[in-house]
Design an enzyme around this catalytic site. Structure first.
Site, PDB file in Angstrom:
ATOM      1  N   LYS A 161     -83.177  10.279 103.710  1.00 33.22           N
ATOM      2  CA  LYS A 161     -81.760   9.711 103.226  1.00 33.22           C
ATOM      3  C   LYS A 161     -81.511  10.905 101.764  1.00 33.22           C
ATOM      4  O   LYS A 161     -80.126  10.666 101.311  1.00 33.22           O
ATOM      5  CB  LYS A 161     -82.059   8.467 103.199  1.00 33.22           C
ATOM      6  CG  LYS A 161     -81.384   7.472 102.924  1.00 33.22           C
ATOM      7  CD  LYS A 161     -81.243   5.867 103.168  1.00 33.22           C
ATOM      8  CE  LYS A 161     -80.454   4.934 101.486  1.00 33.22           C
ATOM      9  NZ  LYS A 161     -80.855   4.027 100.621  1.00 33.22           N
ATOM     10  N   GLU A 190     -94.051  -2.707 103.150  1.00 31.62           N
ATOM     11  CA  GLU A 190     -92.215  -1.684 102.618  1.00 31.62           C
ATOM     12  C   GLU A 190     -91.387  -2.883 101.744  1.00 31.62           C
ATOM     13  O   GLU A 190     -91.134  -2.460 100.786  1.00 31.62           O
ATOM     14  CB  GLU A 190     -91.963  -0.214 102.698  1.00 31.62           C
ATOM     15  CG  GLU A 190     -91.294   0.164 101.817  1.00 31.62           C
ATOM     16  CD  GLU A 190     -91.297   1.589 101.935  1.00 31.62           C
ATOM     17  OE1 GLU A 190     -91.906   3.037 101.307  1.00 31.62           O
ATOM     18  OE2 GLU A 190     -89.957   1.845 103.005  1.00 31.62           O
TER      19      GLU A 190
HETATM   20  O1  LIG Z   1     -85.254   9.623 103.660  1.00 35.53           O
HETATM   21  P1  LIG Z   1     -85.762   9.639 102.478  1.00 35.53           P
HETATM   22  O2  LIG Z   1     -84.962  10.083 101.120  1.00 35.53           O
HETATM   23  O3  LIG Z   1     -86.399  11.185 102.483  1.00 35.53           O
HETATM   24  O4  LIG Z   1     -86.696   8.627 101.831  1.00 35.53           O
HETATM   25  C1  LIG Z   1     -88.656   8.627 102.825  1.00 35.53           C
HETATM   26  C2  LIG Z   1     -88.597   7.917 102.399  1.00 35.53           C
HETATM   27  O5  LIG Z   1     -89.554   7.806 101.181  1.00 35.53           O
HETATM   28  C3  LIG Z   1     -90.160   6.346 100.439  1.00 35.53           C
HETATM   29  O6  LIG Z   1     -91.491   6.677 101.138  1.00 35.53           O
HETATM   30  C4  LIG Z   1     -89.397   5.243 100.640  1.00 35.53           C
HETATM   31  O7  LIG Z   1     -90.210   4.328 100.800  1.00 35.53           O
HETATM   32  C5  LIG Z   1     -88.725   5.201 102.825  1.00 35.53           C
HETATM   33  O8  LIG Z   1     -88.021   3.975 102.633  1.00 35.53           O
HETATM   34  C6  LIG Z   1     -88.982   5.994 102.545  1.00 35.53           C
HETATM   35  O9  LIG Z   1     -87.879   6.211 104.243  1.00 35.53           O
END
Ligand SMILES: O=P(O)(O)OC[C@H]1O[C@H](O)[C@H](O)[C@@H](O)[C@@H]1O
Length: 547
Positions: free
Chosen positions: A206, A353
């Site tokens: 994301k 979380e």
């Molecule tokens: O999808 P991204 O931005 O790479 O994030 C991946 C993960 O990062 C962190 O660990 C957050 O706490 C998660 O909720 C998220 O899914």
């Protein structure tokens, strides 16, 4: 005391708990043959039997009052409406828009997000069709049959665990591999067996800033180039899912190869977005769509069913009952279905979380427990290890047992054994075994009185251990979608009662930040160490070992 623990309803629940602790579920079942019927509800293909809980009508009534006074329904409506309920990040929370099949608009900042959502679903559908038909090919003209999905946290758990859970629905012809850990063993093991000409890498992040995912994608890119691909072939073999289009294009992803997502979708709620693309690649778009349909059905149920029939509400309130009034610190999930074995890990991120928080409202430090430890694994395996502690240990551990009534390629002998173990465990936890029963069993075993008493004492099972049983007609995509959404909304209701922000994750963010600072010191070996003495010593030891 904060407002919550000071309310008459909270006090009432505390006093009801004291009463209930003096009673035994075994007696309730013996005196009321309609108990099972009374405490069960069915919705969206999920049959919830919650009769084996430490509850009475008075308890349920007080719990519903607690939900009402905590304005759960108003908070729920605010979420569905797109209000900025993630108030520490100033974001709406709209994973529900990603499975909104009502035809109604959903607004964020006055703009309807549904056209973009539907366009993304179309893009996923077309893309999956082009891979499954073999129309989209690698740079040497070979079909792309090996998919490597790289992501971590919510960009990993949802796609991997839902794909695993739906194995009977897999499309024959592509294989999807998941990589999350920055430990090179993981990506190396996966890539070692693959032909780069047939491999498609789906990079899911994301933020497009997550260290593990960036590094694993770079490693996959190096592997691809070393195997013979060129920089310009990358576009045929690497795609991304991200809300950070700029970072993705800067990284080298072709813009057309980027599937969008939005900041109003939290990572742990993102499988409904294009983060779910690997699920669609695993089993085809229609099955993926069924997953979304199931979640939508649960959304509608959550919005419209009265509290007494509302599965997310019931499961959340039962959790609050044990966490806040019985001191339960954990909750165990026990899927009696091999393909659902990853489900506890999925809910672990979702719940821990979301509700692993200690601030209520704007700045109030809570004086009550919030999110529990979520754990568990598939039955019957756990029966031969950790169930012992649930039966006779000193901790109260509420359990959710899950069982599909029908399974694909069913072997009736196995399935009957699976079901009997599942039901037998809930029964044993509830009724236990009294000292007198154990003592009677030992008659004629050649024990003297002292030995008989001793053994009967050790064999005595207190029982009165709460559990829910969730039955499914079958674990198909739609039911799974409903099940996941049920837990999402359960977590929402609990967060609403505790007043925490279930949608940020500052603890995780701190870990990322410090990890990067430490990495800088590990890599730049000539820089002085300026952390605490323990961390400094660990880094120094690592530097020495890798010099
Ligand atoms: O999808 P991204 O931005 O790479 O994030 C991946 C993960 O990062 C962190 O660990 C957050 O706490 C998660 O909720 C998220 O899914």
């Amino acid at each position: 005391m904060t407002a919550l623990t000071n309310t008459p309803t909270w006090q009432k629940l505390a006093s009801l708990a004291e009463d209930v602790k003096q009673q035994h579920m075994r007696d309730w079942f013996a005196s009321d043959s309609s108990r099972a019927k009374k405490y069960q509800q069915t919705a969206c293909g999920i049959e919830l039997d919650f009769s084996k809980n430490l509850i009475t009508d008075d308890v349920m009534k007080a719990l519903f009052s607690l939900a009402g006074e905590s304005q759960v329904t108003q908070k729920r409506d605010a979420m569905f409406k797109g209000d900025i309920i993630n108030h520490t990040e100033q974001r709406a929370v709209l994973h529900t828009a990603l499975r909104n099949f009502s035809g109604q608009p959903v607004y964020v900042d006055g703009q309807d997000v549904m056209p973009e959502v539907l366009a993304c679903q179309e893009k996923i559908k077309d893309f999956v069709a082009s891979i499954h038909s073999g129309e989209r090919k690698g740079y040497t003209g070979k079909a792309l049959t090996q998919i490597v999905s790289i992501g971590i946290g919510g960009s990993f758990l949802g796609p991997k665990i839902m794909s695993e859970a739906l194995k009977p629905y897999w499309f024959d012809g592509v294989t999807v591999h998941f990589v999350a850990n920055v430990d090179a063993c993981h990506i190396q093991d996966v890539l070692a067996d693959l032909d780069h000409e047939e491999t498609l890498v789906v990079m899911s992040s994301k933020s497009f800033t997550t260290q593990e995912t960036l590094q694993n994608t770079l490693t996959a890119k190096d592997w691809f180039l070393q195997a013979g691909g060129t920089q310009q072939d990358i576009a045929k073999h690497f795609i991304a899912v991200s809300s950070n289009i700029k970072a993705a294009t800067d990284f080298g992803m072709a813009e057309d190869n980027i599937f969008p997502m939005w900041d109003w979708v939290g990572g742990r709620y993102s499988l409904w977005s294009a983060i779910g693309l690997p699920i669609a690649l695993t089993m085809g778009y229609d099955n993926y769509r069924q997953l979304l349909e199931g979640a939508y059905a649960m959304d509608e149920h959550f919005k419209t069913a009265p509290p007494e029939q509302n599965l997310p509400m019931l499961s959340a309130l039962l959790g609050v009952w044990y966490i806040n009034f019985f001191g339960a610190q954990s909750h165990v999930l026990l899927p009696y279905y091999h393909y659902l074995r990853g489900f506890p890990a999925y809910v672990q991120q979702l719940d821990m979380e979301s509700n692993g928080k200690n601030i209520s409202g704007d700045t109030t430090q809570v004086d009550y427990a919030t999110g529990p430890i979520i754990w568990g694994s598939e039955g019957t395996n756990g029966q031969h290890s950790f169930h012992q502690l649930i039966h006779q240990g000193t901790l109260l551990i509420p359990a959710d047992f899950m069982l599909p009534l029908n399974v694909p390629n069913q072997d009736n002998t196995h399935h009957a054994m699976l079901a009997s173990n599942c039901f037998g465990q809930t029964q044993a936890l509830m009724q236990g075994k009294t000292f007198d029963e154990c003592y009677a069993d030992l008659e004629g075993k050649g024990l003297d009185e002292a030995e008989r008493v001793k053994l009967a004492t050790h064999k005595t099972m207190p029982g009165n251990k709460p559990s829910n049983t969730l039955l499914f007609e079958q674990m198909d995509p739609k039911t799974l979608g409903s099940l996941v959404a049920m837990y999402e909304h359960k977590v929402f209701v609990q967060g609403a009662i505790w007043g925490v922000n279930s949608f940020d994750q500052w603890g995780v963010e701190l870990g990322k930040e410090l990890g990067n600072q430490v990495l800088d010191k590990i890599v730049n070996t000539d820089t002085a160490l300026s952390f605490d003495s323990s961390t400094n010593a660990l880094i120094a030891r690592f530097r020495q070992a890798n010099a």
